[in-house]
Scaffold this active site. Structure first.
Site, PDB file in Angstrom:
ATOM      1  CG  HIS A 278     -27.855 -27.145   3.153  1.00 20.83           C
ATOM      2  ND1 HIS A 278     -26.598 -27.690   3.226  1.00 20.83           N
ATOM      3  CD2 HIS A 278     -28.465 -27.470   4.314  1.00 20.83           C
ATOM      4  CE1 HIS A 278     -26.461 -28.317   4.381  1.00 20.83           C
ATOM      5  NE2 HIS A 278     -27.584 -28.210   5.063  1.00 20.83           N
ATOM      6  CG  ASP A 290     -26.204 -31.167   7.469  1.00 18.35           C
ATOM      7  OD1 ASP A 290     -26.918 -30.520   6.692  1.00 18.35           O
ATOM      8  OD2 ASP A 290     -25.585 -30.651   8.413  1.00 18.35           O
ATOM      9  CD  GLU A 324     -27.618 -24.804   6.810  1.00 16.04           C
ATOM     10  OE1 GLU A 324     -28.131 -24.506   7.897  1.00 16.04           O
ATOM     11  OE2 GLU A 324     -26.680 -25.604   6.712  1.00 16.04           O
ATOM     12  CD  GLU A 325     -23.942 -27.330   7.231  1.00 15.25           C
ATOM     13  OE1 GLU A 325     -23.996 -26.729   8.313  1.00 15.25           O
ATOM     14  OE2 GLU A 325     -24.509 -28.418   7.039  1.00 15.25           O
ATOM     15  CG  ASP A 352     -30.585 -28.804   6.682  1.00  9.48           C
ATOM     16  OD1 ASP A 352     -29.844 -29.794   6.579  1.00  9.48           O
ATOM     17  OD2 ASP A 352     -30.197 -27.702   7.103  1.00  9.48           O
ATOM     18  CG  HIS A 423     -22.194 -30.240  11.381  1.00  8.72           C
ATOM     19  ND1 HIS A 423     -22.371 -29.003  11.967  1.00  8.72           N
ATOM     20  CD2 HIS A 423     -23.103 -30.301  10.374  1.00  8.72           C
ATOM     21  CE1 HIS A 423     -23.341 -28.355  11.339  1.00  8.72           C
ATOM     22  NE2 HIS A 423     -23.806 -29.128  10.374  1.00  8.72           N
TER      23      HIS A 423
HETATM   24 ZN   LIG Z   1     -27.913 -28.891   6.989  1.00  8.23          ZN
END
Ligand SMILES: [Zn+2]
Length: 468
Positions: A278, A290, A324-325, A352, A423
């Site tokens: 993504h 990520d 995606e998130e 991912d 994140h």
């Molecule tokens: Zn991800």
């Protein structure tokens, strides 16, 4: 009739395999060559460096998200992919503003907080209330409204380290549903212990969900040491009060895009193997792990196949999904808008889970085709990859595909340290080891090439949704 057909199909496949395996020696030799070239790859490392430096954080719907789409299209074209397209996708646009929190009593301290994605903000003057602590979401659901009403719920659920990331699945429901469940009991806000395995003062963001007809209350995550602090003050037996100021908001729907790059198949160009990642990221770090890593690994693997001299029978399609998130919006949209072509998507995978080494190969395919998967595994084994189960997840963006019956695999990366950075502001380029990344490129190139060369694909898996 249908059963007879299925039996005949299996029988044919069995005969085909019994002779000399699903792949010719020439094909296996080429897969071995891809494996060796992949281990020397430096392109993926350069790509993720370029994405993190020239675009940086790229949250769905933001100007940087548009820059990321342009970046991906340009890179695909520069690398000579046969077909490149940015397919428009409507995405939810949420923005974060300044965010602060404090313990105001009994022992005033500053807390490191970050808003959860899609949370509403607090009033400008902030929100202050007594804390009600629960160890997890299940306990919150069983709590009494009289204990929760008017308070800020603190979900103090610690995420343990694991190689396959299964521990994330245990704590993430508290992030996703904590605010809705707390609001049902009359809470005014939610704070969670970050879904993270580090001991740094970085808070981990991630998406949360409100429920229709349930009051919307602000939700944030505090770092692990800050969660320890709140817990330690509560253990002293006096009421603890938290004040938080979150200036985030939802801005509605805007346009982004799934970016697709293809290496066309030589004999069956309409049939495709999907390798994906993504393109969007959270806003706190630069989205290196990520999912800049996945973007780079899949682009580099497809490019390696293109330049190594043998075109596989089928197309290798790289899809870099939008948003995606906060809700798999890109992959859901892709499956909806390409529903008539799903039969031609013979198998899919998403990278991912960072940039650490791949250690296991899981599949989710029609069992009649397991010998083909086992033969692919033999070509992956020299990379230190074990054969796993036939219950592969495939990656988050493969969910809508899987639900519609498209077979998937997982090239499972070592996730022991992934949730130290996930994140957070600490998801940056320096966390990537180029050698480990090259092992990923090798594995993706070998898998995609052999899957695209498979005699008859991988069948279909049971459909679990009426629509994506
Ligand atoms: Zn991800």
């Amino acid at each position: 009739m249908r059963l007879l057909f299925a039996v005949l199909t299996c029988f044919t496949a069995a005969i085909h395999l019994a002779a000399d395996g699903p792949f010719s020696q020439k094909t296996l030799d080429h897969a071995a060559k891809l494996r060796e070239l992949g281990l020397k790859d430096t392109r993926a490392y350069s790509l993720v460096e370029s994405l993190t430096v020239e675009v940086g954080p790229r949250m769905a719907g933001t100007p940087a998200d548009k820059l990321a789409v342009a970046w991906a299209e340009k890179k695909f074209r520069e690398m000579g992919f046969d077909h490149v397209a940015a397919e428009p996708v409507p995405v939810t646009h949420w923005v974060r503003g300044p965010e602060h929190a404090w313990i105001t009593a009994p022992y005033p301290q500053v807390l490191h907080i970050t808003a959860l994605g899609h949370s509403i903000g607090t009033p400008p003057e902030g929100l202050e209330a007594e804390v009600f602590m629960v160890p997890d979401l299940a306990t919150l659901k069983k709590s009494k409204a009289e204990d929760v009403r008017g308070k800020i719920v603190f979900i103090n659920h610690r995420t343990e380290k694991s190689r396959d990331g299964n521990t994330y699945g245990k704590t993430v429901p508290g992030r996703a549903a904590g605010a809705a469940e707390a609001a049902k009991l009359g809470a005014v806000g939610v704070v969670i212990r970050s879904i993270g395995t580090d001991s740094h003062r970085f808070a981990h963001t991630g998406v949360m969900r409100y429920e229709e007809d349930v009051k919307r209350i602000p939700a944030g995550a505090i770092s692990n040491p800050d969660a320890d602090m709140v817990q330690a003050q509560l253990e002293r037996g006096k009421p603890v009060r938290i004040k938080m100021k979150l200036d985030c908001k939802l801005l509605g729907t805007v346009m982004s895009a799934n970016v697709v790059g293809e290496i066309k198949g030589s004999a069956l160009p309409d049939e495709a193997v999907i390798i994906s990642a993504h393109l969007d990221s959270w806003d706190l770090g630069t989205g290196a792990l990520d999912d800049g890593a996945g973007v780079a690994i899949t682009m580099a693997a497809a490019k390696l196949i293109a330049e190594a001299g043998v075109r596989p029978k089928r197309t290798v399609r790289v899809i870099l999904f939008a948003n995606e998130e906060s809700g798999l919006e890109g992959s859901r949209h892709y499956v909806t808008t390409h529903q008539d072509k799903l039969q031609n998507m013979i198998i899919g995978v998403e990278s991912d889970f960072g940039a650490d080494v791949i250690w296991r190969f899981d599949t989710r395919i029609d069992e009649a085709y397991l010998p083909v998967a086992d033969a692919i595994h033999k070509a992956l084994e020299p990379l230190g990859i074990a054969r796993g189960s036939n219950r592969a997840f495939g990656g988050p963006d493969m969910t809508p595909f899987r639900m519609m019956g498209v077979p998937v695999v997982s090239l499972l990366q070592d996730g022991t340290d992934y949730f130290d950075f996930h994140h957070t502001a600490d998801d940056t380029f320096d966390k990537i080891d180029p050698k480990k990344m090259a092992q990923n490129v090798a594995a993706y190139a070998v898998f995609a090439f052999l899957a695209a060369e498979s005699p008859d694909g991988f069948g279909r898996i049971p459909v679990t949704a009426g629509s994506p």
